[in-house]
Design an enzyme around this catalytic site. Structure first.
Site, PDB file in Angstrom:
ATOM      1  N   CYS A 161      41.072  40.216  27.605  1.00  0.00           N
ATOM      2  CA  CYS A 161      41.310  41.791  27.164  1.00  0.00           C
ATOM      3  C   CYS A 161      41.989  42.570  26.666  1.00  0.00           C
ATOM      4  CB  CYS A 161      42.086  41.839  28.953  1.00  0.00           C
ATOM      5  SG  CYS A 161      41.074  41.220  29.893  1.00  0.00           S
ATOM      6  N   HIS A 300      48.706  48.335  29.273  1.00  0.00           N
ATOM      7  CA  HIS A 300      48.051  47.420  29.387  1.00  0.00           C
ATOM      8  C   HIS A 300      47.484  47.518  31.172  1.00  0.00           C
ATOM      9  CE1 HIS A 300      45.287  44.688  29.520  1.00  0.00           C
ATOM     10  NE2 HIS A 300      45.569  43.175  30.412  1.00  0.00           N
ATOM     11  N   GLU A 311      55.087  43.199  31.453  1.00  0.00           N
ATOM     12  CA  GLU A 311      54.628  44.750  30.509  1.00  0.00           C
ATOM     13  C   GLU A 311      55.881  45.206  30.408  1.00  0.00           C
ATOM     14  OE1 GLU A 311      51.714  47.219  28.756  1.00  0.00           O
ATOM     15  OE2 GLU A 311      51.483  46.740  31.223  1.00  0.00           O
ATOM     16  N   LYS A 331      44.055  52.621  34.404  1.00  0.00           N
ATOM     17  CA  LYS A 331      42.988  52.077  35.337  1.00  0.00           C
ATOM     18  C   LYS A 331      43.168  51.989  36.893  1.00  0.00           C
ATOM     19  CE  LYS A 331      43.560  47.441  31.941  1.00  0.00           C
ATOM     20  NZ  LYS A 331      44.491  48.168  31.166  1.00  0.00           N
ATOM     21  N   HIS A 336      39.626  48.103  35.701  1.00  0.00           N
ATOM     22  CA  HIS A 336      40.099  47.131  34.013  1.00  0.00           C
ATOM     23  C   HIS A 336      38.377  46.459  33.141  1.00  0.00           C
ATOM     24  CE1 HIS A 336      41.078  44.948  31.312  1.00  0.00           C
ATOM     25  NE2 HIS A 336      42.736  43.702  32.118  1.00  0.00           N
ATOM     26  N   PHE A 395      43.815  36.905  28.161  1.00  0.00           N
ATOM     27  CA  PHE A 395      43.629  35.152  28.622  1.00  0.00           C
ATOM     28  C   PHE A 395      43.432  34.537  27.561  1.00  0.00           C
ATOM     29  CE2 PHE A 395      41.848  35.530  33.387  1.00  0.00           C
ATOM     30  CZ  PHE A 395      43.319  36.472  34.076  1.00  0.00           C
TER      31      PHE A 395
END
Length: 409
Positions: A161, A300, A311, A331, A336, A395
């Site tokens: 991502c 994010h 975050e 998002k 996403h 990830f």
């Protein structure tokens, strides 16, 4: 060190077929999430997704040779290239023109279709001769290079991502350090395949809600996972003097870039937030500014319980526990987009700087006591912006941060 400016941008998202239309959707608070139509699976617990509806690549013959991720990439890049006015061999030498294209999943939809065909009659003869070049993730960049005759550095970036952010950041570095004069940088994703969605759902990463306004809820106390989306976003990046020499309209500047790895876990961010914090610090230092110069952060902000908490911790490490810097996640609007997320969010960050408008975090209704920053809930704001930061976490512990600057000559 050479300055790197943006002379074109293009996007296709669940709320718009162009960058301008997508940005208008953000300003209006449009929600592109609805029931998934591209996956037929009665076992799906969370049936909501952010799909691109009524897509037409335009060339049916060419489309048969391209996975949907490459089709999205080409459409977005064509918009960016048209806006920039760049033409390989005319106003840029082909060998000085390159591509950095991110994709987290690559051609997984094509792969699923080919496996289904091969196993249906237990015959490998049903496998397409084009399967391999359609499924490998590097072909997003390869197809763009072919489309636009970019003969410089062309690399496919597969950092989950964070891939879209890294696509722009590595393109920026190629120009900054003199390897190319013009680069296409960004990412594309078309992940709506049954096996892909099931993988995310079975690891409990996705939301199980069926209300489009309560399934992607970044920074909300009731957040329960992300909502998968699809699309693409690309910048045309150009060395400043090269752009000025040809009279290009300059939209903004990539001023800084940072990238780190948590080296902690295959899916979970590291709890302290050190990894993304160090990426942000690196981007700020690269831009030659201080944390207090950042006017807005596009987070994010996936809407997963761990990401939003960690975050937030990362941002506090860089900007201070009492920071007032506004930070929002888009998002809730587009879902996403995985490997395309960072690229599309960088485009939103650029538009925020251009228009003087901070995007809202829509669907944020229930405050979380552990999340106490300014997440710009539900309503966007007008503000004078010079520097915007766009963050991505992927990830594998991949982190990336970009600093986008208002162009002032």
């Amino acid at each position: 060190m050479r300055r790197v400016v943006i002379t074109g941008m293009g996007a296709i998202t669940p709320i718009g077929k162009t960058a301008a239309e997508s940005w208008q959707g953000i300003k209006e608070g449009r929600n592109g999430i609805d029931r998934i139509t591209k996956i037929d699976n009665p076992d799906i617990k969370g049936p909501m997704g952010a799909e691109i509806k009524d897509f037409d690549f335009g060339d049916k013959r060419a489309a048969k040779r391209l996975d949907l991720s490459s089709q999205y990439a080409i459409v977005a890049a064509r918009e960016a290239m048209a806006q920039s006015g760049i033409e390989s061999g005319k106003n840029v030498a082909p060998e000085r023109f390159g591509v950095m294209a991110g994709s987290g999943i690559g051609g997984i939809r094509t792969l699923e279709e080919q496996i289904a065909g091969a196993t249906k009659k237990d015959s490998t003869k049903r496998v397409s001769a084009l399967m391999v070049p359609m499924i490998i993730a590097n072909m997003v960049g390869g197809n763009l290079a072919i489309e636009f005759q970019a003969k410089g550095s062309c690399i496919g970036i597969v950092t989950a991502c964070a891939a879209g952010t890294h696509g722009i950041g590595e393109a920026y570095r190629n120009i900054k350090f003199g390897f190319c004069d013009v680069m296409l940088g960004g990412g594309a994703e078309a992940p709506f395949a049954k096996i892909c969605y099931a993988g995310f759902e079975n690891m409990t990463a996705t939301s199980t809600r069926q209300d489009k306004d309560r399934c992607s809820t970044p920074f909300d106390k009731e957040r329960d996972g992300f909502v998968m989306g699809e699309g693409a976003g690309f910048f045309v990046l150009e060395e400043l003097e090269h752009a000025k020499a040809r009279g290009a309209k300059i939209l903004g500047e990539v001023a800084g870039y940072g990238t780190t790895c948590d080296a902690y876990h295959i899916t979970s961010p590291e709890p302290s937030g050190d990894g993304p914090a160090n990426a942000m610090k690196m981007a700020i230092e690269d831009a030659g500014i201080k944390p207090e110069d950042i006017d807005y952060i596009n987070a994010h902000g996936t809407g997963t319980p761990l990401n939003d908490l960690y975050e937030t911790r990362a941002v506090k490490k860089v900007f201070g526990d009492d920071t007032k810097v506004p930070m929002s996640s888009t998002k809730g609007n587009v879902g996403h987009l995985l490997g395309a997320a960072g690229a599309v969010e960088a485009i939103f960050s650029l538009n925020a700087v251009i228009d003087g408008f901070i995007p809202p975090t829509i669907n944020l209704r229930v405050p979380d006591e552990e999340l106490d920053l300014d997440y710009v809930p539900n309503e966007g704001r007008e503000a004078e912006l010079t520097y915007a930061m766009s963050n991505s976490l992927g990830f594998g512990g991949h982190n990336g941060s970009l600093v986008i600057k208002k162009y002032e000559g």
